[in-house]
Motif scaffolding. Sequence first.
Motif, PDB file in Angstrom:
ATOM      1  N   ALA A  77      42.178  30.246  33.940  1.00  0.00           N
ATOM      2  CA  ALA A  77      40.931  30.028  33.231  1.00  0.00           C
ATOM      3  C   ALA A  77      39.946  31.635  33.816  1.00  0.00           C
ATOM      4  CB  ALA A  77      40.603  28.862  33.971  1.00  0.00           C
ATOM      5  N   ILE A  78      39.568  31.999  35.107  1.00  0.00           N
ATOM      6  CA  ILE A  78      38.864  32.315  35.441  1.00  0.00           C
ATOM      7  C   ILE A  78      39.331  33.819  34.333  1.00  0.00           C
ATOM      8  CG2 ILE A  78      38.264  33.237  37.297  1.00  0.00           C
ATOM      9  CD1 ILE A  78      38.627  31.958  39.003  1.00  0.00           C
ATOM     10  N   GLN A  88      40.566  34.575  31.983  1.00  0.00           N
ATOM     11  CA  GLN A  88      40.444  34.192  30.094  1.00  0.00           C
ATOM     12  C   GLN A  88      38.870  34.611  30.654  1.00  0.00           C
ATOM     13  OE1 GLN A  88      42.455  31.368  28.113  1.00  0.00           O
ATOM     14  NE2 GLN A  88      40.373  31.149  27.338  1.00  0.00           N
ATOM     15  N   TYR A  89      38.011  32.906  30.972  1.00  0.00           N
ATOM     16  CA  TYR A  89      36.739  33.210  31.153  1.00  0.00           C
ATOM     17  C   TYR A  89      36.086  34.547  31.022  1.00  0.00           C
ATOM     18  CZ  TYR A  89      31.917  32.269  32.588  1.00  0.00           C
ATOM     19  OH  TYR A  89      29.961  32.346  32.639  1.00  0.00           O
ATOM     20  N   GLU A  90      36.734  35.934  32.053  1.00  0.00           N
ATOM     21  CA  GLU A  90      35.587  36.737  32.441  1.00  0.00           C
ATOM     22  C   GLU A  90      35.839  37.789  30.747  1.00  0.00           C
ATOM     23  OE1 GLU A  90      35.545  38.123  36.272  1.00  0.00           O
ATOM     24  OE2 GLU A  90      34.966  36.337  37.087  1.00  0.00           O
TER      25      GLU A  90
END
Lengths: 202, 202, 202, 202
Positions: free
Chosen positions: D167-168, D170-172
């Motif tokens: 998740a992190i 992908q977010y970044e």
Amino acid sequence: MNEQKKGTRRRGEILEDAILLAAWEELSETGYTNMTMESVAMRARTNKAVLYRRWNNKTELVMAALRKHLPKIKNDIPNTGDLRSDLYAYLHGLMEPLKLIGTQTIRGLLMEPMVWRIIISSMPQVIEKRSENKLMTGMMEILKNAELRGEIKLEKLTPRIISLPWAIIQYEVITKLEPISDEAIAEIVDDIFIPLLRATQQ
Amino acid sequence: MNEQKKGTRRRGEILEDAILLAAWEELSETGYTNMTMESVAMRARTNKAVLYRRWNNKTELVMAALRKHLPKIKNDIPNTGDLRSDLYAYLHGLMEPLKLIGTQTIRGLLMEPMVWRIIISSMPQVIEKRSENKLMTGMMEILKNAELRGEIKLEKLTPRIISLPWAIIQYEVITKLEPISDEAIAEIVDDIFIPLLRATQQ
Amino acid sequence: MNEQKKGTRRRGEILEDAILLAAWEELSETGYTNMTMESVAMRARTNKAVLYRRWNNKTELVMAALRKHLPKIKNDIPNTGDLRSDLYAYLHGLMEPLKLIGTQTIRGLLMEPMVWRIIISSMPQVIEKRSENKLMTGMMEILKNAELRGEIKLEKLTPRIISLPWAIIQYEVITKLEPISDEAIAEIVDDIFIPLLRATQQ
Amino acid sequence: MNEQKKGTRRRGEILEDAILLAAWEELSETGYTNMTMESVAMRARTNKAVLYRRWNNKTELVMAALRKHLPKIKNDIPNTGDLRSDLYAYLHGLMEPLKLIGTQTIRGLLMEPMVWRIIISSMPQVIEKRSENKLMTGMMEILKNAELRGEIKLEKLTPRIISLPWAIIQYEVITKLEPISDEAIAEIVDDIFIPLLRATQQ
DNA sequence: CCTTAATCGAGACGGTACGTCGTGTCTTTAT
DNA sequence: ATAAAGACACGACGTACCGTCTCGATTAAGG
């Protein structure tokens, strides 16, 4: 309808006939434009390559189909011993094929002017591929017979006069999109062509 | 050649005229099949969407272009006081448009039979959209004038006779793919139509 | 429904609002791709030129519509005197707009990834147009308050940790295409974020 | 450059590969919007019909091209005997493809949000078409190995925690439009994920 | 109250890409 | 060797949407 044994593969003339029939049917039913090589191939249960091996293009296929299935003009030139009777018989003979295929199909075919030329040029007695010399050989023979009987003098007739009946017929078929009636033929012969011949003889 | 100020956007009739001109030129130069919507649009410096907003398909565009640019038949019916002179003038008038566009273009157009019908149906004096009643109004007027002068009796003439000159002309144009000559018109009038009229009157 | 007196012509803000509403509705109902400038103009009973006078292109119009009609995130940062309560309140506040527009509309919007970025970038408290400096000001304030109360030490927290809750939420919304549940928020806060904060403090 | 013997006609897989390569190149160079079916066809020296026989529309073609040419994620799950090393290796493996295609291309692709979803959904190890059961099989295996070694207890971990690293990341990636750095991975593992695991175990 | 500049309404225009379809060629496999 | 099956090359057709432009009608604002 045309059940074919699987495993039996058609070739040569049998296959060719099936294709030409399919083309003729497509042509009659859907017209020139809507008939595709694909649709013909499918209807004949074969494929396009087979068509193109036999005919170079769509036009040639259509011509072949028309030549085969357009009811044939009688090749025998009438010789009844009387010019008027010969003309009647000859012109009726010309119209007979059109009557056979019916008004509906005529319209299907003629609505697509592409087919006109093909049809016209496939009436070999009358017009042979634009070679004007051979024009009207059927009519010529009739007139020659009439000359032999002393009915007319051929020398006075120009090509334009000789081809007059056919010109009228073609004009009317194109205009009305149906085979012309017996009365029309009667009028063409009795009220136009023969009077004109008589007038020309003097 | 047709320099156009950039920034000024053509619309409406001006644009439409440019398109129809482009279509007519393409048609004359390359024929129906080779003329594409794209090529017409490019020549008119516009784009396909503009064409399709006005005409639903290629055929309609071609019809419009032909209707606009096929040289118009003279609308004035000659009245010289003499039937023969009237006929000459009238038939020459019919042929004039074809002569103007030239044999080359005629062939370009007529070789594509799609165009036949359009052309034939755009000779309004002669054939008006198959409505046979209005047929041959030009010729009719000439003949009526002749009747008034006592040259002929109209009642004896059938529609088929009246349309005869046009039938011959059409037949020959289709067959020979060129405008017919002055001599041909002379023969049609002097050797066919007038003799036939005379013969009919008796 | 939106009866408009004929003869009264809208302009300025009134017209603009009508357009943005129309755009929002089109967007919700049919999605980004199917929404056309034309369809928006028609729904707003105006025309494309009016749209393009205000926004340079479709994207800008969509952004404006979303900014106006995407339910607003609460601007007030909760300060309950307790970090955990603040986080709950804050994250719930972030999700509230999504809940309001409903799963159906979320999917309509998010299925067209074009809209993601617009939506994401229109949550100003969290991400402000990629300018990473201003990132996470909302979360920062909450954490600062917690620090003032002695709950945490801010210096130990990296930006990556601070943005963690939002990263998780974004990931799940994108993945599941619906607003995340209250239980999810609870887990994010109680099982992930606060334990991580605690672990970091030591 | 890609000289092709004329006379030899490519078909099937060979042609398909050429098309997908062309699509991938167009996509990387000019982006989704500027890539046209025509341009792809031309680059592959074939034509649009061939494309549309294989893929129903542009989107499907792009998906196929991305699926084929987006550098593949390593399928082998690291098993170094140490959880931290495994995580490092695994996350680095996830990022490797993105590093290979380069920041420039990533932006070209990601600026066109249409491509996001395609890319995201083509990382099968991680997200398999939203079927949440099969989610995170790669990470799961690593964690299972760690459990076998007694490093962690799997039962305490929720799916949300397990998917946290991804998740992190992908977010970044979405936010920064570039592959994340090694330092970022280090921080994710050492400062976030492992501390969280430890905290969860108690 | 009347004139003027700006905007609206309506819709055509320029441009580009899409997806379809038809002709005619070529390759592969089976008979 | 030819049929059967079907893919391929080529190119036109007709559609759709974006963004620009034109022109006449309407309206707000100023003299």
